[in-house]
Design an enzyme around this catalytic site. Structure first.
Site, PDB file in Angstrom:
ATOM      1  N   GLN A  99       0.853  -1.188   0.000  1.00 54.44           N
ATOM      2  CA  GLN A  99       0.000   0.000   0.000  1.00 54.44           C
ATOM      3  C   GLN A  99       0.890   1.239   0.000  1.00 54.44           C
ATOM      4  OE1 GLN A  99      -2.336   1.730   3.308  1.00 54.44           O
ATOM      5  NE2 GLN A  99      -4.154   1.198   2.131  1.00 54.44           N
ATOM      6  N   TYR A 186      -6.234  11.120   3.609  1.00 60.98           N
ATOM      7  CA  TYR A 186      -4.876  11.415   3.160  1.00 60.98           C
ATOM      8  C   TYR A 186      -4.934  12.076   1.776  1.00 60.98           C
ATOM      9  CZ  TYR A 186      -3.776   8.770   7.288  1.00 60.98           C
ATOM     10  OH  TYR A 186      -3.722   8.360   8.593  1.00 60.98           O
ATOM     11  N   ARG A 234      -7.802   1.776  -2.478  1.00 58.42           N
ATOM     12  CA  ARG A 234      -8.607   1.789  -1.251  1.00 58.42           C
ATOM     13  C   ARG A 234      -9.368   3.104  -1.144  1.00 58.42           C
ATOM     14  NH1 ARG A 234      -7.213   0.702   5.206  1.00 58.42           N
ATOM     15  NH2 ARG A 234      -8.522  -1.136   5.295  1.00 58.42           N
ATOM     16  N   GLY A 334      -9.057  -6.757  10.010  1.00 56.93           N
ATOM     17  CA  GLY A 334      -7.980  -5.890  10.465  1.00 56.93           C
ATOM     18  C   GLY A 334      -7.414  -6.307  11.799  1.00 56.93           C
ATOM     19  N   ARG A 335      -7.947  -5.754  12.890  1.00 58.93           N
ATOM     20  CA  ARG A 335      -7.405  -6.027  14.217  1.00 58.93           C
ATOM     21  C   ARG A 335      -7.296  -7.506  14.566  1.00 58.93           C
ATOM     22  NH1 ARG A 335     -11.349  -2.081  17.200  1.00 58.93           N
ATOM     23  NH2 ARG A 335     -12.419  -2.297  15.193  1.00 58.93           N
TER      24      ARG A 335
END
Length: 386
Positions: A99, A186, A234, A334-335
């Protein structure tokens, strides 16, 4: 019922062994010079049973840095460091994409070259968001993002070449493809947001073509370097992370981008629907912003490639229910991947999931909370992943 353990093709180019994705998660474990190291290689190698790993996001240039200890992809040492990672993942039979981002206004002068201001689509700061940087005494900690300077038109165009070099570097580092980070407030998303992007040049304004021009130029550079089947994007439509203002044209932009990415043969769209609206990485509470199924259906109609859905999935049943809608093709966990290096096998067999201590997410204590989580074997845990 669609199984998580069916194989999946990306763009007819990359075949994945299952539909489980390990999404990018910043872990702040790099060596001096923001170089990935053997410890990071071990971490990703332990998790190579995922169908697809998307590595933690890498900076395209020194001006792209918003958080200390995050890796880069612009020096020879960083390329060689990433080669350790990709070699280990491939040795374990995995597939790994890089990424790539530029943080834009989500930076602080202490992390910028020569202490300059962060780069922004405009001069509007991220007023309620923090970055991980150096204070006046040089101590690392969370502090408010700095006031950005507005990039000139020529500087925006030059950024496309900067991204293009990062894509070439990703290929040299052995990645199977790249994912562009156009989410979470971002730089690429800063340009796409109609409320934030008030520019009047060819990269801004009310026109969706102009607001998405930078993203499309960067996508085109990635496709030229790697081929369309090795490029993903993404997106986080309708999110507020990093002080992003509500965008009244969010759905219009999402569907336009989906159609344009489809025309370019992009392998996948990675949709994120769980965001932290305020605070920093360690302290913020998570708040879900769901993408309505009706909107997902429109994305599916506009984009012929793979759709990955990320956010809050913790079980095989949840994931396969989502796959069963026919609206998405892969599920990102994810987590759960932090504390479960063998997550794919745990999901397959219904074994219990470990929950990692959140205080270890961004620690700089080496392997603690990083590579020291055990794999599960039958009714017992075994220290260290095979």
């Amino acid at each position: 019922m669609v199984s998580l353990f069916e194989s999946q093709w990306l763009g007819g180019t990359v075949q994945l062994k299952n539909r489980i994705v390990m999404p990018p998660m910043t872990r702040t474990r790099t060596s001096d010079g923001d170089v990935p190291n053997a410890l990071i290689a071990t971490y990703y190698g332990q998790r190579a049973t995922a169908g697809l790993i998307v590595a933690e996001v890498a900076d395209v240039a020194p001006s792209s840095k918003g958080y200390a200890k995050t890796p880069g992809l612009y020096t020879d040492a960083q390329i060689q460091g990433w080669r350790l990672v990709t070699d280990e993942v491939h040795r374990k039979g995995g597939t790994i994409f890089s990424q790539i981002w530029h943080v834009g206004r989500m930076a602080h002068p202490s992390l910028m070259p020569n202490g300059e201001a962060p780069w922004g689509v405009t001069e509007q700061p991220a007023e309620n968001s923090d970055v991980f940087a150096h204070d006046a005494e040089g101590k690392l900690g969370y502090m408010r993002a700095g006031k950005p300077r507005r990039l000139e038109t020529e500087e925006v165009s030059a950024l496309v070449d900067t991204f293009a070099q990062a894509f070439a570097n990703a290929r040299l580092a052995g990645f199977d493809g790249v994912e562009l980070h156009a989410a979470n407030g971002y730089l690429l998303e800063q340009f796409m947001n109609s409320a934030l992007n008030t520019r009047t040049d060819r990269y801004g304004g009310r026109s969706v073509e102009d607001r998405t021009r930078l993203l499309m130029e960067v996508v085109d550079a990635a496709v030229r370097e790697l081929g369309p089947g090795r490029v993903g994007v993404r997106l986080s439509p309708f999110g507020y992370f990093n002080s992003m203002p509500e965008d009244p044209l969010a759905e219009e932009t999402l569907l336009y981008v989906s159609k344009q990415l489809g025309r370019r043969g992009v392998a996948y769209i990675h949709l994120l629907y769980e965001l932290m609206p305020t605070g920093n990485m360690e302290t913020a509470e998570f708040e879900k912003h769901h993408i309505d199924h009706a909107v997902l259906a429109k994305v599916r109609a506009a984009f012929p490639g793979t759709i990955i859905w990320c956010g809050g999935f913790t079980s095989r049943e949840q994931a396969e229910d989502a796959l069963g809608t026919g609206l998405v093709d892969m599920i990102a966990f994810g987590r759960p991947y932090i504390g479960n290096p063998d997550l794919a096998e745990r999901l397959r067999h219904g074994w219990p999931l470990a929950v990692a201590d959140r205080s270890s997410y961004y620690t700089r204590r080496g392997e603690v909370g990083f590579t020291d989580f055990p794999v599960y074997s039958g009714d017992s845990a075994v220290q260290g992943a095979a």
